[in-house]
Scaffold this motif. Structure first.
Motif, PDB file in Angstrom:
ATOM      1  N   ARG A 149      -2.756 -18.009  -6.924  1.00 47.19           N
ATOM      2  CA  ARG A 149      -1.637 -18.482  -7.728  1.00 47.19           C
ATOM      3  C   ARG A 149      -1.132 -17.461  -8.735  1.00 47.19           C
ATOM      4  O   ARG A 149       0.032 -17.429  -9.083  1.00 47.19           O
ATOM      5  N   THR A 157      -1.510 -13.520  -1.745  1.00 48.72           N
ATOM      6  CA  THR A 157      -0.119 -13.714  -1.361  1.00 48.72           C
ATOM      7  C   THR A 157       0.020 -14.945  -0.477  1.00 48.72           C
ATOM      8  O   THR A 157       1.051 -15.174   0.111  1.00 48.72           O
ATOM      9  N   ALA A 160       3.185 -17.488  -0.551  1.00 53.15           N
ATOM     10  CA  ALA A 160       4.424 -16.981   0.039  1.00 53.15           C
ATOM     11  C   ALA A 160       4.333 -16.976   1.561  1.00 53.15           C
ATOM     12  O   ALA A 160       5.299 -17.311   2.268  1.00 53.15           O
ATOM     13  N   ALA A 163       4.825 -20.527   2.849  1.00 53.08           N
ATOM     14  CA  ALA A 163       6.227 -20.949   2.832  1.00 53.08           C
ATOM     15  C   ALA A 163       7.000 -20.295   3.978  1.00 53.08           C
ATOM     16  O   ALA A 163       7.810 -20.947   4.659  1.00 53.08           O
ATOM     17  N   GLY A 164       6.743 -19.010   4.212  1.00 54.97           N
ATOM     18  CA  GLY A 164       7.421 -18.308   5.306  1.00 54.97           C
ATOM     19  C   GLY A 164       7.076 -18.916   6.657  1.00 54.97           C
ATOM     20  O   GLY A 164       7.953 -19.137   7.508  1.00 54.97           O
ATOM     21  N   THR A 234       1.856 -25.275  -1.644  1.00 60.07           N
ATOM     22  CA  THR A 234       0.458 -24.978  -1.973  1.00 60.07           C
ATOM     23  C   THR A 234      -0.063 -26.077  -2.885  1.00 60.07           C
ATOM     24  O   THR A 234       0.587 -26.420  -3.877  1.00 60.07           O
TER      25      THR A 234
END
Ligand SMILES: NC(=O)c1ccc[n+]([C@@H]2O[C@H](COP(=O)([O-])OP(=O)(O)OC[C@H]3O[C@@H](n4cnc5c(N)ncnc54)[C@H](OP(=O)(O)O)[C@@H]3O)[C@@H](O)[C@H]2O)c1
Length: 245
Positions: A149, A157, A160, A163-164, A234
């Motif tokens: 975080r 990472t 991120a 999400a990707g 997350t």
């Protein structure tokens, strides 16, 4: 105006009937606890792990429809596992792998590579096989630590990346569970003789007044499987550890 008594709720239906969960790293700890809970909610489970004996014991306990012993870090073996899966899949949970602690500059090249990319590389390898194999609305669930975080010594990472992947794998959903200390065989191995002292310290300092256990994480994992509004996110589960530790 008198209020009417609200109708009493009967027992709810199991949440995962007719669904299949694959746990990459399901013979102990968080993976096994999630397999148990998913089974109790009516799911069929498929387990993997490296140690064949531990895997056999876990598979018997949760009545797994299949169990495969291999190292998930071996991409060719991982591909074969997914190609040979006997059933369509609804959910994949990746718990294999271990956290890396410490300062990157104190690590040698191999340690740094593992610290920076170990979890992410495995997540991406699994994601490749999830595409086209997991039913729409199903989930890929990843596990990481709350350390990802914040920016600090060491790297993280994973939010991120999660999400990707959620954008790339849609309509399959992708979420990351970010755990603090969880009382599992991994924690016992990492802490050795210091385990009891760490538990005591956490009981004394965490806002929840107890340590987080694998069943707590399993409950979150099953919620993420069943709540179809959730993707790309997350979810911290640490009993408030990141605010007091
Ligand atoms: N426990 C914590 O405090 C904590 C905190 C933050 C994040 N996490 C993360 O949560 C995940 C699960 O942790 P845990 O505490 O449940 O660990 P655990 O108790 O050691 O259980 C890990 C499970 O995964 C299997 N596994 C490990 N590496 C594997 C590999 N390369 N290929 C196939 N199977 C593998 C293990 O069996 P074999 O050893 O037989 O393969 C075991 O079934 C890990 O990614 C960890 O980094 C844990």
């Amino acid at each position: 105006m008198g209020s009417r008594p609200s109708p009493s709720r009967g027992p709810r239906d199991p949440a995962l009937v007719g669904q299949t969960l694959v746990v990459i790293g399901g013979s102990a700890g968080i993976g096994l606890a999630t397999a148990r809970l998913a089974r109790a909610e009516g799911a069929s489970v498929v387990l993997t792990g490296r140690d064949p004996e531990r895997l056999r014991t876990a598979a018997t306990e949760v009545e797994a429809i299949s169990a495969s012993a291999f190292d998930a870090g071996d991409p060719a073996r991982l591909r074969r596992f997914f190609e040979e899966l006997p059933v369509p899949v609804d959910h994949v949970l990746v718990t294999a792998g271990r956290p890396s602690y410490g300062r990157l500059l104190d690590m040698d090249a191999e340690q740094a590579r593992e610290a920076m990319s170990g979890h992410v590389t495995l997540a991406l390898e699994v994601a490749r096989h999830v595409a086209g194999r997991v039913r729409p609305g199903g989930t890929l669930l990843l596990l990481g630590g709350t350390g990802a975080r914040r920016v600090r010594a060491g790297l993280g990472t994973a939010p991120a990346v999660t999400a990707g992947l959620a954008l790339e794998l849609a309509p399959v959903r992708v979420n990351l569970i970010a755990a603090g200390f969880v009382d599992t065989p991994l924690s016992a191995r990492l802490l050795g003789d210091g385990l009891d002292a760490r538990r005591e310290e956490l009981r004394a300092t965490l806002p929840i007044g107890r340590v987080v256990v694998a069943d707590d994480v399993a409950a979150l994992a099953v919620h993420l499987m069943t709540n179809t509004a959730l993707t790309g996110a997350t979810y911290d589960i640490d009993g408030g550890q990141q605010f007091v530790g």
